[in-house]
Design a protein around this motif. Structure first.
Motif, PDB file in Angstrom:
ATOM      1  N   TRP A   1       0.824  -1.211   0.000  1.00 52.94           N
ATOM      2  CA  TRP A   1       0.000   0.000   0.000  1.00 52.94           C
ATOM      3  C   TRP A   1       0.855   1.257   0.000  1.00 52.94           C
ATOM      4  N   LYS A   2       1.999   1.226   0.654  1.00 53.76           N
ATOM      5  CA  LYS A   2       2.877   2.391   0.635  1.00 53.76           C
ATOM      6  C   LYS A   2       3.338   2.694  -0.790  1.00 53.76           C
ATOM      7  N   ARG A   3       3.659   1.633  -1.529  1.00 56.46           N
ATOM      8  CA  ARG A   3       4.065   1.829  -2.925  1.00 56.46           C
ATOM      9  C   ARG A   3       2.925   2.456  -3.734  1.00 56.46           C
ATOM     10  N   ILE A   4       1.721   1.955  -3.496  1.00 55.19           N
ATOM     11  CA  ILE A   4       0.570   2.477  -4.243  1.00 55.19           C
ATOM     12  C   ILE A   4       0.354   3.957  -3.930  1.00 55.19           C
ATOM     13  N   TYR A   5       0.408   4.317  -2.645  1.00 63.72           N
ATOM     14  CA  TYR A   5       0.216   5.724  -2.270  1.00 63.72           C
ATOM     15  C   TYR A   5       1.361   6.598  -2.755  1.00 63.72           C
ATOM     16  N   ASP A   6       2.588   6.042  -2.744  1.00 65.78           N
ATOM     17  CA  ASP A   6       3.728   6.819  -3.227  1.00 65.78           C
ATOM     18  C   ASP A   6       3.577   7.147  -4.718  1.00 65.78           C
TER      19      ASP A   6
END
Length: 235
Positions: free
Chosen positions: A225-230
């Protein structure tokens, strides 16, 4: 003091955000499952290195994964050490579960090293002392001396100063024997048998993968999810 309160009905915004996140769930799940599978793959490969005396990285590289995708939310950790050229099956299967090993590809015997061979080669068995080479040596020829001290051509060649030959045993099996070229006492270096019982080894693939899933699933989910938000949520 002048207070200005700002209020808004955010239900539509929240609903839209949730719908937007839902569209990314399959991608987040696929990324999470694949990352956990990669973690498990590395753990199993460490087991392989710790449990076996390896000549090369073939066995280690035989622990593979199949990545998950948004349309197929299942990652797989599997072994693939089968030899397509000879028809030999995936030998890591027996290391995980135990079982009987039998000759393949038209071979009649399995060569089992004895303590005499292990004393000569305590680590990885070198190519010159492997069964195929020693069996080839039994059919070769070399120049030696007969009992009268005369030079004579004999039907074996010397490997590490030793002559090797196949001999029948009293139990009906055969063995590859070796003796010093200058001596007469021989010892069995390989037993040639028609089946071998394989015990479970330290591979522990199923238990290792299950442990990694418990330990890493939540962490990899957060990372996904961090990758997606980034990158930014996209429609």
């Amino acid at each position: 003091m002048v207070d200005v309160c700002i209020g808004v009905d955010a239900s539509d915004l929240i609903r839209a955000r949730r719908e937007l996140e839902k569209r990314h769930v399959p991608f987040a799940l696929a990324s999470t499952l694949t990352a956990v599978a990669q973690d498990a793959q590395q753990a199993v490969r460490r087991n392989v290195r710790a449990s076996f005396k390896l000549r090369n990285t073939w066995t280690e590289q035989g622990v593979k994964i199949k990545a998950a995708t948004p349309s197929n939310l299942q990652a797989v950790v599997y072994t693939d050490t089968a030899n397509r050229a000879t028809g030999a099956p995936d030998y890591l299967v027996k290391q995980e579960d135990g079982g009987e090993r039998v000759p393949v590809n038209g071979r009649q015997h399995i060569a089992v090293p004895t303590r005499y061979l292990r004393a000569m080669a305590p680590g990885v068995i070198p190519a010159e002392l492997r069964p195929r080479n020693l069996l080839g040596a039994t059919g070769g020829r070399y120049a030696g001396r007969n009992r009268k001290g005369q030079i004579a051509i004999k039907n074996q060649r010397i490997v590490r100063g030793m002559v090797f030959f196949v001999q029948d045993l009293k139990n009906g099996h055969k063995a590859i024997f070796g003796r010093l070229a200058t001596g007469r006492d021989a010892a069995p270096f390989y037993l040639l048998v028609d089946e071998v019982r394989i015990k479970k080894s330290g591979l522990q693939m199923v238990a290792t993968v299950q442990r990694i899933v418990r330990e890493r699933l939540e962490r990899q989910w957060d990372i996904a999810w961090k990758r997606i938000y980034d990158r930014g949520l996209k429609l």
